[in-house]
Design a protein around this motif. Structure first.
Motif, mmCIF file in Angstrom:
data_model
loop_
_atom_site.group_PDB
_atom_site.id
_atom_site.type_symbol
_atom_site.label_atom_id
_atom_site.label_comp_id
_atom_site.label_asym_id
_atom_site.label_seq_id
_atom_site.Cartn_x
_atom_site.Cartn_y
_atom_site.Cartn_z
ATOM 1 N N HIS A 43 -72.955 24.453 2.752
ATOM 2 C CA HIS A 43 -73.223 25.848 3.124
ATOM 3 C C HIS A 43 -71.921 26.643 3.101
ATOM 4 C CE1 HIS A 43 -74.670 29.224 5.739
ATOM 5 N NE2 HIS A 43 -75.725 29.072 4.951
ATOM 6 N N CYS A 44 -70.864 26.048 3.653
ATOM 7 C CA CYS A 44 -69.560 26.734 3.690
ATOM 8 C C CYS A 44 -69.022 27.042 2.296
ATOM 9 C CB CYS A 44 -68.524 25.866 4.392
ATOM 10 S SG CYS A 44 -68.875 25.467 6.095
ATOM 11 N N VAL A 45 -69.202 26.127 1.363
ATOM 12 C CA VAL A 45 -68.559 26.300 0.044
ATOM 13 C C VAL A 45 -69.380 27.179 -0.899
ATOM 14 C CG1 VAL A 45 -67.333 24.088 0.171
ATOM 15 C CG2 VAL A 45 -69.527 24.196 -1.041
ATOM 16 N N PRO B 12 -65.402 27.451 19.024
ATOM 17 C CA PRO B 12 -66.368 28.022 18.075
ATOM 18 C C PRO B 12 -65.733 28.764 16.911
ATOM 19 C CG PRO B 12 -66.240 29.405 20.018
ATOM 20 C CD PRO B 12 -65.336 28.238 20.270
ATOM 21 N N MET B 13 -66.165 28.418 15.744
ATOM 22 C CA MET B 13 -65.797 29.153 14.531
ATOM 23 C C MET B 13 -66.835 28.765 13.488
ATOM 24 S SD MET B 13 -62.283 29.152 12.408
ATOM 25 C CE MET B 13 -62.281 29.438 10.651
ATOM 26 N N HIS B 14 -67.789 29.609 13.270
ATOM 27 C CA HIS B 14 -68.848 29.504 12.270
ATOM 28 C C HIS B 14 -70.083 28.803 12.849
ATOM 29 C CE1 HIS B 14 -65.332 29.771 9.220
ATOM 30 N NE2 HIS B 14 -65.572 30.920 9.845
ATOM 31 N N ILE B 15 -71.212 29.457 12.589
ATOM 32 C CA ILE B 15 -72.469 29.059 13.214
ATOM 33 C C ILE B 15 -73.190 27.962 12.416
ATOM 34 C CG2 ILE B 15 -73.924 30.778 12.032
ATOM 35 C CD1 ILE B 15 -75.185 31.402 14.819
ATOM 36 N N ASP B 16 -72.692 27.700 11.176
ATOM 37 C CA ASP B 16 -73.495 26.863 10.277
ATOM 38 C C ASP B 16 -73.301 25.359 10.452
ATOM 39 O OD1 ASP B 16 -70.991 27.131 9.167
ATOM 40 O OD2 ASP B 16 -71.683 27.748 7.177
ATOM 41 N N ALA B 17 -72.746 24.952 11.600
ATOM 42 C CA ALA B 17 -72.865 23.551 12.010
ATOM 43 C C ALA B 17 -73.458 23.523 13.418
ATOM 44 C CB ALA B 17 -71.525 22.843 11.973
ATOM 45 N N ALA C 93 -75.065 18.259 20.059
ATOM 46 C CA ALA C 93 -73.853 18.302 20.882
ATOM 47 C C ALA C 93 -73.567 19.711 21.397
ATOM 48 C CB ALA C 93 -72.665 17.789 20.074
ATOM 49 N N ARG C 94 -74.238 20.700 20.818
ATOM 50 C CA ARG C 94 -74.052 22.094 21.255
ATOM 51 C C ARG C 94 -75.414 22.794 21.249
ATOM 52 N NH1 ARG C 94 -70.614 23.403 15.788
ATOM 53 N NH2 ARG C 94 -68.945 21.924 16.194
ATOM 54 N N PRO C 95 -76.353 22.354 22.085
ATOM 55 C CA PRO C 95 -77.713 22.913 22.012
ATOM 56 C C PRO C 95 -77.743 24.419 22.288
ATOM 57 C CG PRO C 95 -77.435 21.505 23.950
ATOM 58 C CD PRO C 95 -76.208 21.353 23.141
ATOM 59 N N CYS D 158 -62.498 21.499 10.878
ATOM 60 C CA CYS D 158 -63.897 21.551 11.297
ATOM 61 C C CYS D 158 -64.275 20.213 11.910
ATOM 62 C CB CYS D 158 -64.830 21.911 10.143
ATOM 63 S SG CYS D 158 -65.006 20.624 8.910
ATOM 64 N N SER D 159 -65.476 20.155 12.468
ATOM 65 C CA SER D 159 -65.952 18.927 13.108
ATOM 66 C C SER D 159 -66.815 18.142 12.117
ATOM 67 C CB SER D 159 -66.802 19.291 14.330
ATOM 68 O OG SER D 159 -68.021 19.854 13.896
ATOM 69 N N SER D 160 -67.139 16.911 12.481
ATOM 70 C CA SER D 160 -67.979 16.096 11.594
ATOM 71 C C SER D 160 -69.429 16.599 11.568
ATOM 72 C CB SER D 160 -67.946 14.631 12.024
ATOM 73 O OG SER D 160 -68.504 14.515 13.309
ATOM 74 N N TRP D 161 -69.731 17.610 12.404
ATOM 75 C CA TRP D 161 -71.095 18.185 12.370
ATOM 76 C C TRP D 161 -71.361 18.981 11.096
ATOM 77 C CZ3 TRP D 161 -74.894 16.246 14.900
ATOM 78 C CH2 TRP D 161 -74.634 15.564 16.098
ATOM 79 N N VAL D 162 -70.366 19.063 10.230
ATOM 80 C CA VAL D 162 -70.669 19.666 8.914
ATOM 81 C C VAL D 162 -71.672 18.810 8.143
ATOM 82 C CG1 VAL D 162 -68.630 21.122 8.613
ATOM 83 C CG2 VAL D 162 -68.545 18.710 7.917
ATOM 84 N N CYS D 163 -72.032 17.644 8.690
ATOM 85 C CA CYS D 163 -73.127 16.870 8.069
ATOM 86 C C CYS D 163 -74.430 17.686 8.029
ATOM 87 C CB CYS D 163 -73.352 15.543 8.799
ATOM 88 S SG CYS D 163 -73.874 15.758 10.506
ATOM 89 N N PHE E 13 -61.184 19.996 3.875
ATOM 90 C CA PHE E 13 -60.768 21.395 3.744
ATOM 91 C C PHE E 13 -61.524 22.305 4.720
ATOM 92 C CE2 PHE E 13 -59.267 19.435 -0.046
ATOM 93 C CZ PHE E 13 -58.157 20.164 -0.455
ATOM 94 N N GLY E 14 -62.495 21.747 5.465
ATOM 95 C CA GLY E 14 -63.098 22.546 6.529
ATOM 96 C C GLY E 14 -64.552 22.918 6.362
ATOM 97 N N GLY E 15 -65.302 22.215 5.520
ATOM 98 C CA GLY E 15 -66.713 22.603 5.436
ATOM 99 C C GLY E 15 -67.515 21.705 4.527
#
Ligand code: ABU
Length: 379
Positions: free
Chosen positions: A362-364, A257-262, A277-279, A310-315, A357-359
């Motif tokens: 929302h991240c940027v 875990p690192m950042h709630i926005d995915a 994937a992380r309900p 980061c994971s591909s859940w940044v979608c 680059f990791g996001g």
């Protein structure tokens, strides 16, 4: 991009209502001013304990090769172009866009406790959070991010001079005692098992949180424990915000875990995206408050896309321009369809190279000003 600029901006985004210079209570009210990060000056950090924990084992070679050097130029150029185009699209929708200063993050520095080189100013969401009329600089937990706030200092000073309430949360020393070095060296499976039991790479010796571990629903804020956010950091936040806001800890079966926005992304009052994937383990809390939680659609990203942090859940890491209009990555068609089916107007924008680059959107960003005021949403 030409086609996108032909989209009709929502008139509410262009209104001239006078608002405090810093004003944002949630993730969906009409957006008026936003900070968008930069990749210019970005450097690859050294494999410090917290980064080692959060990166994926197949990427270690990248960090070993480039640690302490600028990010490869070809990656910077293409991601910088995506970010610049995104800024122009936001401006076309009537949003004022601000950018951090360009800093050479490859410079090394030494504090009383450690020596490191820097990272980047690509993700303002990680370091800054606006809660109502206050902008808070988060403590952060990576040594390579100790001085990241410097890229935003001239903006913070300007907001302060114009009347904003500006707070810097106490930074941890990031001394050796702050990290569990053994944790970082353990095989991934062991780390996951430990995280499941509530152990993380940072200790509770000094407050720490990244702003991106917090998500805002008006009076109620939700925060997750992570490899950058500890209990004492959450306590600092609760005590600092006082009775005006309620800070709830929420949990996800995310073992990196690192950042709630995915993991949890509110879209409009009563509707939020969650990561299938992380309900969220506290779904009932949302249901009782009258919120529908909808599973995000998976990413279309190819498996071999370089994803270092980061994971591909940044979608699902989208940016709302207002409660009806959402910016989504251009090639994430399943996410676009899901949001359209939920009644949103979707603005597709290229940002796939920035994922590296990791996001994502929302991240940027850090939304400095949205229309709207403090409200409760059923919690
Ligand atoms: N930094 C946001 C992305 C977090 C994640 O991959 O879950």
């Amino acid at each position: 991009m030409e086609n996108l600029l032909k989209l009709e901006p929502n008139p509410s985004l262009l209104s001239n209502q006078t608002l405090p210079v810093v004003n944002s209570y949630n993730e969906w009210d009409p957006l008026k001013e936003v900070i968008v990060g930069r990749v210019e000056g970005a450097a690859v950090p050294h494999l410090e304990p917290a980064l080692l924990t959060n990166s994926y084992p197949n990427n270690l070679g990248f960090f070993q090769k480039y640690a302490g050097q600028p990010f490869p130029q070809e990656l910077v150029e293409i991601a910088a172009k995506e970010l610049n185009d995104f800024c122009h699209i936001l401006e076309a929708f009537g949003v004022t866009v601000r950018r951090p200063d360009i800093i050479d993050f490859s410079k090394t520095y030494k504090t009383l406790d450690f020596e490191a080189s820097g990272f980047y100013a690509a993700m303002p969401r990680d370091v800054l959070i606006v809660v109502g009329n206050e902008i808070i600089e988060a403590p952060m937990a990576w040594r390579s991010r100790f001085f990241e706030y410097r890229a935003y200092r001239s903006l913070m000073l300007e907001y302060f001079r114009r009347g904003a309430k500006w707070t810097t949360a106490p930074k941890p020393s990031m001394s050796d005692e702050f990290y569990d070095f053994e944790f970082a060296q353990k095989p991934v499976e062991e780390r996951y098992a430990l995280t499941k039991k509530g152990h993380f790479v940072i200790r509770d010796t000094e407050p720490s949180f990244d702003a991106a571990d917090i998500v805002r629903f008006g009076r109620d804020l939700f925060v997750q424990r992570s490899h950058v956010t500890n209990n004492i950091g959450i306590t600092w936040l609760k005590r600092h915000l006082g009775d005006t806001f309620r800070v709830h800890v929420v949990n996800f079966p995310d073992y990196n875990p690192m950042h709630i926005d995915a993991s949890l992304v509110p879209l409009r009052p009563g509707l939020a995206l969650i990561n299938p994937a992380r309900p969220c383990l506290e779904k009932e809390l949302f249901k009782k408050a009258g919120w529908d939680l909808v599973d995000a659609a998976p990413s279309t990203l190819p498996d071999n896309w370089p994803m270092y942090m980061c994971s591909s859940w940044v979608c699902m890491n989208i940016l709302s321009l207002d409660p009806e209009t959402i910016v989504v990555e251009k090639q994430e068609e399943p996410m676009q369809k899901l949001l359209k089916d939920l009644g949103f107007k979707v603005i597709p924008v290229d940002l796939r190279h920035l994922y590296t680059f990791g996001g994502s959107f929302h991240c940027v960003t850090c939304d400095v000003r949205r229309e709207g005021k403090l409200e409760e949403y059923g919690f």
